[in-house]
Motif scaffolding. Sequence first.
Motif, PDB file in Angstrom:
ATOM      1  N   ALA A   1      -1.635  17.693 -25.570  1.00 18.35           N
ATOM      2  CA  ALA A   1      -0.957  18.990 -26.374  1.00 18.35           C
ATOM      3  C   ALA A   1       0.256  19.336 -25.356  1.00 18.35           C
ATOM      4  N   GLU A   2       0.262  19.276 -24.015  1.00 15.89           N
ATOM      5  CA  GLU A   2       1.086  19.593 -23.077  1.00 15.89           C
ATOM      6  C   GLU A   2       2.075  18.756 -22.985  1.00 15.89           C
ATOM      7  N   LEU A   3       2.014  17.546 -23.156  1.00 11.47           N
ATOM      8  CA  LEU A   3       2.826  16.363 -23.081  1.00 11.47           C
ATOM      9  C   LEU A   3       3.918  15.984 -24.221  1.00 11.47           C
ATOM     10  N   ASP A   4       5.234  16.097 -23.636  1.00 12.00           N
ATOM     11  CA  ASP A   4       6.092  15.610 -24.996  1.00 12.00           C
ATOM     12  C   ASP A   4       6.431  14.076 -24.486  1.00 12.00           C
ATOM     13  N   ASP A   5       7.032  13.478 -25.599  1.00 14.66           N
ATOM     14  CA  ASP A   5       7.498  12.110 -25.543  1.00 14.66           C
ATOM     15  C   ASP A   5       8.079  11.763 -24.385  1.00 14.66           C
ATOM     16  N   ALA A   6       8.887  12.243 -23.696  1.00  9.84           N
ATOM     17  CA  ALA A   6       9.499  11.710 -22.589  1.00  9.84           C
ATOM     18  C   ALA A   6       8.528  11.923 -21.479  1.00  9.84           C
ATOM     19  N   ARG A   7       7.770  12.972 -21.409  1.00  8.62           N
ATOM     20  CA  ARG A   7       6.602  13.016 -20.316  1.00  8.62           C
ATOM     21  C   ARG A   7       5.751  11.539 -20.653  1.00  8.62           C
ATOM     22  N   ARG A   8       5.145  11.418 -21.697  1.00  2.11           N
ATOM     23  CA  ARG A   8       4.403  10.403 -21.850  1.00  2.11           C
ATOM     24  C   ARG A   8       4.885   8.997 -21.692  1.00  2.11           C
ATOM     25  N   THR A   9       6.376   8.955 -21.773  1.00  2.00           N
ATOM     26  CA  THR A   9       6.942   7.549 -21.250  1.00  2.00           C
ATOM     27  C   THR A   9       6.953   7.514 -19.885  1.00  2.00           C
TER      28      THR A   9
ATOM     29  N   GLU B   1       3.547  13.522 -10.294  1.00  2.00           N
ATOM     30  CA  GLU B   1       4.731  14.596 -10.543  1.00  2.00           C
ATOM     31  C   GLU B   1       4.979  15.030 -12.013  1.00  2.00           C
ATOM     32  N   HIS B   2       4.502  13.871 -12.946  1.00  2.00           N
ATOM     33  CA  HIS B   2       4.627  14.458 -14.437  1.00  2.00           C
ATOM     34  C   HIS B   2       3.609  15.349 -14.555  1.00  2.00           C
ATOM     35  N   PHE B   3       2.505  15.628 -14.165  1.00  2.00           N
ATOM     36  CA  PHE B   3       1.659  16.487 -14.195  1.00  2.00           C
ATOM     37  C   PHE B   3       1.711  17.845 -13.526  1.00  2.00           C
ATOM     38  N   GLN B   4       2.622  17.839 -12.596  1.00  2.00           N
ATOM     39  CA  GLN B   4       2.733  18.877 -11.484  1.00  2.00           C
ATOM     40  C   GLN B   4       3.133  20.321 -12.412  1.00  2.00           C
ATOM     41  N   TRP B   5       2.656  21.407 -12.446  1.00  2.28           N
ATOM     42  CA  TRP B   5       2.814  22.684 -12.985  1.00  2.28           C
ATOM     43  C   TRP B   5       2.419  22.770 -14.257  1.00  2.28           C
ATOM     44  N   LEU B   6       1.657  21.688 -14.910  1.00  2.92           N
ATOM     45  CA  LEU B   6       0.958  21.787 -16.307  1.00  2.92           C
ATOM     46  C   LEU B   6      -0.345  22.531 -16.111  1.00  2.92           C
TER      47      LEU B   6
ATOM     48  N   GLU C   1       4.938   4.979 -14.878  1.00  4.12           N
ATOM     49  CA  GLU C   1       4.488   5.291 -13.512  1.00  4.12           C
ATOM     50  C   GLU C   1       2.846   4.529 -13.576  1.00  4.12           C
ATOM     51  N   LEU C   2       2.294   4.390 -14.607  1.00  4.94           N
ATOM     52  CA  LEU C   2       0.801   3.975 -14.525  1.00  4.94           C
ATOM     53  C   LEU C   2       1.063   2.428 -14.289  1.00  4.94           C
ATOM     54  N   ALA C   3       2.234   1.905 -14.963  1.00  3.10           N
ATOM     55  CA  ALA C   3       2.404   0.638 -15.070  1.00  3.10           C
ATOM     56  C   ALA C   3       2.741  -0.052 -13.653  1.00  3.10           C
ATOM     57  N   ASP C   4       3.719   0.859 -12.752  1.00  5.86           N
ATOM     58  CA  ASP C   4       4.016   0.677 -11.499  1.00  5.86           C
ATOM     59  C   ASP C   4       2.823   0.656 -10.521  1.00  5.86           C
ATOM     60  N   VAL C   5       2.047   1.622 -10.767  1.00  6.39           N
ATOM     61  CA  VAL C   5       0.815   1.618  -9.918  1.00  6.39           C
ATOM     62  C   VAL C   5      -0.353   0.708 -10.179  1.00  6.39           C
TER      63      VAL C   5
ATOM     64  N   ALA D   1       0.979  -1.270  -0.055  1.00  6.60           N
ATOM     65  CA  ALA D   1      -0.033  -0.164  -0.138  1.00  6.60           C
ATOM     66  C   ALA D   1       0.796   1.103   0.035  1.00  6.60           C
ATOM     67  N   MET D   2       1.766   1.300   0.802  1.00  8.76           N
ATOM     68  CA  MET D   2       2.791   2.301   0.704  1.00  8.76           C
ATOM     69  C   MET D   2       3.383   2.804  -0.613  1.00  8.76           C
ATOM     70  N   ALA D   3       3.878   1.515  -1.169  1.00 10.84           N
ATOM     71  CA  ALA D   3       4.855   1.584  -2.393  1.00 10.84           C
ATOM     72  C   ALA D   3       3.678   1.952  -3.319  1.00 10.84           C
ATOM     73  N   LEU D   4       2.394   1.548  -3.277  1.00 12.73           N
ATOM     74  CA  LEU D   4       1.314   2.094  -4.327  1.00 12.73           C
ATOM     75  C   LEU D   4       1.227   3.702  -4.227  1.00 12.73           C
ATOM     76  N   THR D   5       1.122   4.258  -3.021  1.00 13.62           N
ATOM     77  CA  THR D   5       0.979   5.533  -3.004  1.00 13.62           C
ATOM     78  C   THR D   5       2.158   6.358  -3.546  1.00 13.62           C
ATOM     79  N   VAL D   6       3.508   5.623  -3.294  1.00 18.04           N
ATOM     80  CA  VAL D   6       4.892   6.479  -3.741  1.00 18.04           C
ATOM     81  C   VAL D   6       4.409   6.456  -5.409  1.00 18.04           C
ATOM     82  N   GLU D   7       4.094   5.566  -5.845  1.00 17.97           N
ATOM     83  CA  GLU D   7       4.289   5.288  -7.343  1.00 17.97           C
ATOM     84  C   GLU D   7       2.985   6.243  -7.968  1.00 17.97           C
ATOM     85  N   ALA D   8       2.003   6.460  -7.177  1.00 20.60           N
ATOM     86  CA  ALA D   8       0.689   7.359  -7.750  1.00 20.60           C
ATOM     87  C   ALA D   8       1.337   8.764  -7.396  1.00 20.60           C
TER      88      ALA D   8
END
Length: 124
Positions: A62-70, A51-56, A75-79, A39-46
């Motif tokens: 349209a706001e996402l580049d290839d590196a951010r999409r990757t 973090e990838h969306f922070q400040w967008l 991170e979705l896979a980790d979750v 459960a703790m690891a799940l929250t860390v991954e979430a």
Amino acid sequence: MTAPAAPSATDSLLALRELTRRFAAERDWRQFHTPKNLAMALTVEAAELAEHFQWLRTGADAELDDARRTGIRHELADVLLYLVQLADQCGVDLHAAALEKMALNAAKYPADLVRGDARKYDQY
């Protein structure tokens, strides 16, 4: 001859469960995969996903580049993988639980009553 049926959501989740079991067993990590730790690891991954969306402005495509999409994909896979492992440790059938929760949400948020309204069920 007909094509084989696509795997069901249940089959896919069971396959992921088996992969995570095997991965952990090969590394002798099951000893660390307690419900609390997962459960703790799940929250860390979430949080790492967020973090990838922070400040967008919105996080729209349209706001996402290839590196951010990757990064988001990883991170979705980790979750998902931690969620599957946590469900396994807690004896929860994720597919059945999701269907049950969707039915509860449908009763709590009737479409004709809440359409276009973002308020919580106890606020309308």
